[in-house]
Enzyme design. Structure first.
Site, PDB file in Angstrom:
ATOM      1  N   LYS A 215     105.677  17.230 -17.066  1.00 30.97           N
ATOM      2  CA  LYS A 215     105.753  16.143 -18.062  1.00 30.97           C
ATOM      3  C   LYS A 215     104.518  15.277 -17.865  1.00 30.97           C
ATOM      4  CE  LYS A 215     106.809  12.341 -19.246  1.00 30.97           C
ATOM      5  NZ  LYS A 215     105.809  11.476 -19.907  1.00 30.97           N
ATOM      6  N   GLY A 268     103.018   8.166  -9.879  1.00 28.94           N
ATOM      7  CA  GLY A 268     103.040   7.074 -10.845  1.00 28.94           C
ATOM      8  C   GLY A 268     103.359   5.772 -10.147  1.00 28.94           C
ATOM      9  N   SER A 269     103.918   4.844 -10.893  1.00 30.12           N
ATOM     10  CA  SER A 269     104.168   3.514 -10.347  1.00 30.12           C
ATOM     11  C   SER A 269     105.371   3.512  -9.407  1.00 30.12           C
ATOM     12  CB  SER A 269     104.417   2.536 -11.493  1.00 30.12           C
ATOM     13  OG  SER A 269     105.546   2.962 -12.217  1.00 30.12           O
ATOM     14  N   THR A 270     105.387   2.536  -8.515  1.00 27.73           N
ATOM     15  CA  THR A 270     106.513   2.407  -7.592  1.00 27.73           C
ATOM     16  C   THR A 270     107.796   2.135  -8.378  1.00 27.73           C
ATOM     17  OG1 THR A 270     105.045   1.678  -5.839  1.00 27.73           O
ATOM     18  CG2 THR A 270     107.359   1.063  -5.604  1.00 27.73           C
ATOM     19  N   GLY A 273     108.979   5.372  -9.736  1.00 23.37           N
ATOM     20  CA  GLY A 273     109.371   6.211  -8.592  1.00 23.37           C
ATOM     21  C   GLY A 273     110.789   5.888  -8.134  1.00 23.37           C
ATOM     22  N   CYS A 325      94.928   4.928  -7.890  1.00 20.48           N
ATOM     23  CA  CYS A 325      96.042   4.511  -7.032  1.00 20.48           C
ATOM     24  C   CYS A 325      95.528   4.017  -5.687  1.00 20.48           C
ATOM     25  CB  CYS A 325      96.988   5.673  -6.823  1.00 20.48           C
ATOM     26  SG  CYS A 325      96.123   7.165  -6.322  1.00 20.48           S
ATOM     27  N   GLU A 424      99.581  -4.599  -7.784  1.00 21.72           N
ATOM     28  CA  GLU A 424      98.586  -3.622  -8.208  1.00 21.72           C
ATOM     29  C   GLU A 424      98.089  -3.993  -9.607  1.00 21.72           C
ATOM     30  OE1 GLU A 424     100.104   0.345  -8.934  1.00 21.72           O
ATOM     31  OE2 GLU A 424      98.377   1.200  -7.895  1.00 21.72           O
TER      32      GLU A 424
HETATM   33  P1  NAD Z   1     104.099   5.258 -14.671  1.00 24.61           P
HETATM   34  O1  NAD Z   1     104.959   5.176 -13.483  1.00 24.61           O
HETATM   35  O2  NAD Z   1     104.299   4.282 -15.760  1.00 24.61           O
HETATM   36  O3  NAD Z   1     104.209   6.692 -15.354  1.00 24.61           O
HETATM   37  C1  NAD Z   1     104.066   7.883 -14.624  1.00 24.61           C
HETATM   38  C2  NAD Z   1     104.826   8.990 -15.299  1.00 24.61           C
HETATM   39  O4  NAD Z   1     106.203   8.643 -15.316  1.00 24.61           O
HETATM   40  C3  NAD Z   1     104.430   9.229 -16.758  1.00 24.61           C
HETATM   41  O5  NAD Z   1     104.477  10.608 -17.017  1.00 24.61           O
HETATM   42  C4  NAD Z   1     105.506   8.507 -17.518  1.00 24.61           C
HETATM   43  O6  NAD Z   1     105.724   9.048 -18.806  1.00 24.61           O
HETATM   44  C5  NAD Z   1     106.717   8.722 -16.640  1.00 24.61           C
HETATM   45  N1  NAD Z   1     107.752   7.702 -16.811  1.00 24.61           N
HETATM   46  C6  NAD Z   1     107.583   6.408 -17.192  1.00 24.61           C
HETATM   47  N2  NAD Z   1     108.778   5.772 -17.257  1.00 24.61           N
HETATM   48  C7  NAD Z   1     109.720   6.690 -16.916  1.00 24.61           C
HETATM   49  C8  NAD Z   1     111.128   6.647 -16.779  1.00 24.61           C
HETATM   50  N3  NAD Z   1     111.835   5.541 -17.039  1.00 24.61           N
HETATM   51  N4  NAD Z   1     111.767   7.761 -16.374  1.00 24.61           N
HETATM   52  C9  NAD Z   1     111.079   8.892 -16.112  1.00 24.61           C
HETATM   53  N5  NAD Z   1     109.756   8.999 -16.245  1.00 24.61           N
HETATM   54  C10 NAD Z   1     109.066   7.913 -16.624  1.00 24.61           C
HETATM   55  O7  NAD Z   1     102.614   5.228 -14.107  1.00 24.61           O
HETATM   56  P2  NAD Z   1     101.265   5.257 -14.931  1.00 24.61           P
HETATM   57  O8  NAD Z   1     101.119   3.953 -15.621  1.00 24.61           O
HETATM   58  O9  NAD Z   1     101.166   6.511 -15.737  1.00 24.61           O
HETATM   59  O10 NAD Z   1     100.202   5.403 -13.746  1.00 24.61           O
HETATM   60  C11 NAD Z   1      99.793   4.349 -12.996  1.00 24.61           C
HETATM   61  C12 NAD Z   1     100.555   4.283 -11.682  1.00 24.61           C
HETATM   62  O11 NAD Z   1     100.466   5.524 -10.992  1.00 24.61           O
HETATM   63  C13 NAD Z   1      99.964   3.268 -10.724  1.00 24.61           C
HETATM   64  O12 NAD Z   1     100.990   2.543 -10.104  1.00 24.61           O
HETATM   65  C14 NAD Z   1      99.228   4.126  -9.713  1.00 24.61           C
HETATM   66  O13 NAD Z   1      99.036   3.533  -8.484  1.00 24.61           O
HETATM   67  C15 NAD Z   1     100.097   5.312  -9.638  1.00 24.61           C
HETATM   68  N6  NAD Z   1      99.360   6.452  -9.099  1.00 24.61           N
HETATM   69  C16 NAD Z   1      99.623   6.900  -7.829  1.00 24.61           C
HETATM   70  C17 NAD Z   1      98.900   7.972  -7.294  1.00 24.61           C
HETATM   71  C18 NAD Z   1      99.155   8.480  -5.895  1.00 24.61           C
HETATM   72  O14 NAD Z   1      98.738   9.604  -5.597  1.00 24.61           O
HETATM   73  N7  NAD Z   1      99.818   7.753  -5.042  1.00 24.61           N
HETATM   74  C19 NAD Z   1      97.916   8.595  -8.054  1.00 24.61           C
HETATM   75  C20 NAD Z   1      97.672   8.109  -9.335  1.00 24.61           C
HETATM   76  C21 NAD Z   1      98.412   7.046  -9.851  1.00 24.61           C
END
Ligand code: NAD
Length: 525
Positions: A215, A268-270, A273, A325, A424
């Site tokens: 996804k 993605g975001s904490t 997560g 990130c 962040e």
């Molecule tokens: P996000 O958490 O908003 O989205 C990440 C993914 O989750 C996307 O595919 C999104 O569609 C999906 N998503 C969003 N809401 C959801 C929900 N309620 N249920 C299930 N899936 C959902 O993050 P973002 O804005 O795409 O990316 C930025 C974040 O990612 C930052 O916090 C960054 O630090 C983090 N990040 C971490 C790493 C790492 O390796 N640690 C790498 C890159 C980015």
């Protein structure tokens, strides 16, 4: 003098390497990116069971090019029904053995084909990445698309080189410990490095023999769909790799809640997560791997090579528009260095000024969306309300382009309790916090809910090494930042998540251990 075979081999390797670099450089400079962007035909449908398909509901969502503000694509908006079809296809492929039961050398051959096809299609992959995310085309070719192919190649090469174990239990039993594919992997990825992070998941997941439902983030679906088309061309069987495009709280949630997904690997975001842990608890206790946010400290001591440190500090926060990130977003600077260090940072801020991402000379592109740009600007304003002052940049620029660009920015007079030091920002905003002793620097560095990465600059290697041991982060650099290799694990401490991407350790996310105990009867004498 005749060169020894070793020297000749090294020279040949060097030539081959520079040939690849030359090809990449030619792609960057010889392509008319503006024209290519006009001509390119975009695939916008989901990829399920080996075919591109519309969402069952017929729904789509719009993607806007963040560098121009103009319409880019209508993408299939998958929901729970599409996710269910994709998971069923993935399960059927897994159970049939069409992929996991292939001879390791055969899986390797197909994945190497795939990596080669990525290289043949490097320009297209890079263009899709830049159109979606606003990142500079130079980086999309040089780093994102190239690294994606390299990662898939690396995992392909691992497939026929990994051995299982025999547990030492004496001569009367043979106790085999083997790693088996888990089954159906749900991979949910963000928009900041779509190709790179997708490859970190798909490489070990597919190499281990799993099926995957990917996804992509709604902001960056295009390169994932191209990867799927290339996977099919390379010979990856139908159903083994599926891509469900769609919104996070709909398609992402459906994947997280699906009772027949065995593991979710999420970056993605904490905040999101945390939701995946809930989805797991509420559904089938599926295994979860989380790579989350960061607020990485970048410590600069007076023992450092300050000129070199300034260059690294600049790239650590401003590379990829600060949307990394592991961005070195908290500069911890030894008191007394501020004026000198800001003067060293300024030329880098000039060099990294934002520009058209399709111009090969641009080093900083657009932010991902107008909403995100507003959020970053609000943080710059908030920092000033909290008592910080803008030392470099601080403004939105290039509004006439229709896109969203922010200058490389430094906030100084920051203390670690301010929100700009704790949260962040995910934009090109560095906060500068001063310290008096290294002990204090380590305390400030560790005083964060995150623990993804950290760095220390000091030519006193004893001091640097002792500090590195005490920094609570998944990666610590000494006199460097963001040096990386696919063979080194990457992941977080604390609320930056758990599990590791990259290296052989990543296989732990995608496999489970089986113990097979064979009792030996009879005697050989
Ligand atoms: P996000 O958490 O908003 O989205 C990440 C993914 O989750 C996307 O595919 C999104 O569609 C999906 N998503 C969003 N809401 C959801 C929900 N309620 N249920 C299930 N899936 C959902 O993050 P973002 O804005 O795409 O990316 C930025 C974040 O990612 C930052 O916090 C960054 O630090 C983090 N990040 C971490 C790493 C790492 O390796 N640690 C790498 C890159 C980015």
């Amino acid at each position: 003098m005749v060169a020894s075979p070793n020297i000749r081999r090294r020279e040949k390797n060097k030539k081959q390497k520079s040939k690849i670099q030359e090809i990449i450089l030619n792609i960057i400079t010889d392509t008319n990116w503006q024209q290519y962007a006009k001509d390119i035909k975009l695939e916008t449908r989901a990829f399920i069971d080996g075919h591109f398909v519309d969402a069952i509901s017929g729904g789509t969502f719009e993607r806007i090019n963040p560098a121009t503000g103009k319409h880019l694509a209508q993408i299939a908006a998958c929901d729970a029904a599409d996710v269910d079809v994709a998971v069923r296809a993935a399960r059927a492929a897994f159970e049939s053995g069409v992929w996991r039961d292939l001879k390791p050398t055969e899986r390797k051959r197909i994945m190497l084909n795939w990596a080669n096809l990525m290289r043949e299609n490097l320009a297209e992959l890079a263009l899709l990445e830049t159109l979606d995310t606003g990142k500079p085309i130079k980086e999309s070719v040089n780093v994102d698309a190239s690294s994606c192919a390299n990662t898939i190649q690396w995992y392909a090469e691992c497939i026929d080189k990994m051995y299982d174990e025999i547990a030492p239990n004496g001569n009367s039993s043979l106790v085999m410990v083997s790693r088996e594919a888990i089954g159906v992997v749900g991979a949910v990825v963000p928009w900041n490095y779509p190709l790179i992070i997708t490859a970190w998941k798909l490489g070990p997941a597919l190499a281990a023999g799993n099926s995957v439902v990917l996804k992509p983030a709604e902001q960056s679906s295009l390169s994932a769909l191209k990867l799927a088309a290339l996977a099919k061309e390379a010979g990856i069987p139908d159903g083994v790799l599926n891509v469900v495009t769609g919104l996070g709280h709909i398609a992402g949630q459906a994947l997280g809640m699906h009772p027949d997904v065995d593991v979710i690997v999420f970056t993605g975001s904490t905040e999101v997560g945390r939701k995946f842990l809930e989805y797991s608890a509420k559904s089938n206790i599926k295994r979860i791997g989380l790579e989350l946010g960061g607020k990485s400290p970048h410590i600069v001591t007076r023992n450092a090579d300050l000129e070199k440190a300034a260059m690294y500090v600049a790239y650590a926060i401003w590379y990829n528009q600060g949307e990394s990130c592991n961005a070195g977003s908290r500069l911890l600077l030894e008191r007394g260095l501020r004026d000198e260090f800001m003067a060293l940072l300024k030329p880098w801020a000039e060099r990294l000024k934002p520009g058209d991402p399709l111009d090969p000379s641009t080093e900083m592109g657009a932010l991902i969306s107008p909403e995100h740009c507003s959020r970053v600007l609000e943080y710059i304003a908030l920092g000033q309300q909290e008592g910080a002052s803008v030392a470099i940049g601080g403004a939105q620029v290039l509004q006439e382009s229709g896109g969203v660009f922010i200058q490389p920015t430094v906030l100084e007079n920051v203390t670690n309790n301010m929100r700009v030091a704790r949260e962040e920002i995910f934009g090109p905003v560095l906060v500068c916090i001063e310290f008096d002793t290294l002990e204090e620097a380590i305390q400030i560095a560790n005083d964060s809910e995150y623990g993804l990465a950290a760095a220390i600059w000091s030519n006193d290697i004893n001091q640097a090494h002792l500090a590195a041991k005490r920094l609570r982060a998944g990666t610590v650099w000494i006199n460097a930042f963001d040096h990386t290799s696919v063979n080194a694990p990457f992941g977080g401490y604390k609320q930056s998540g758990f599990g590791r991407d990259k290296s052989l350790h990543a296989f732990e996310e995608y496999t489970q251990l089986k113990t097979t105990w064979l009792e030996l009867h009879g005697s050989t004498v």
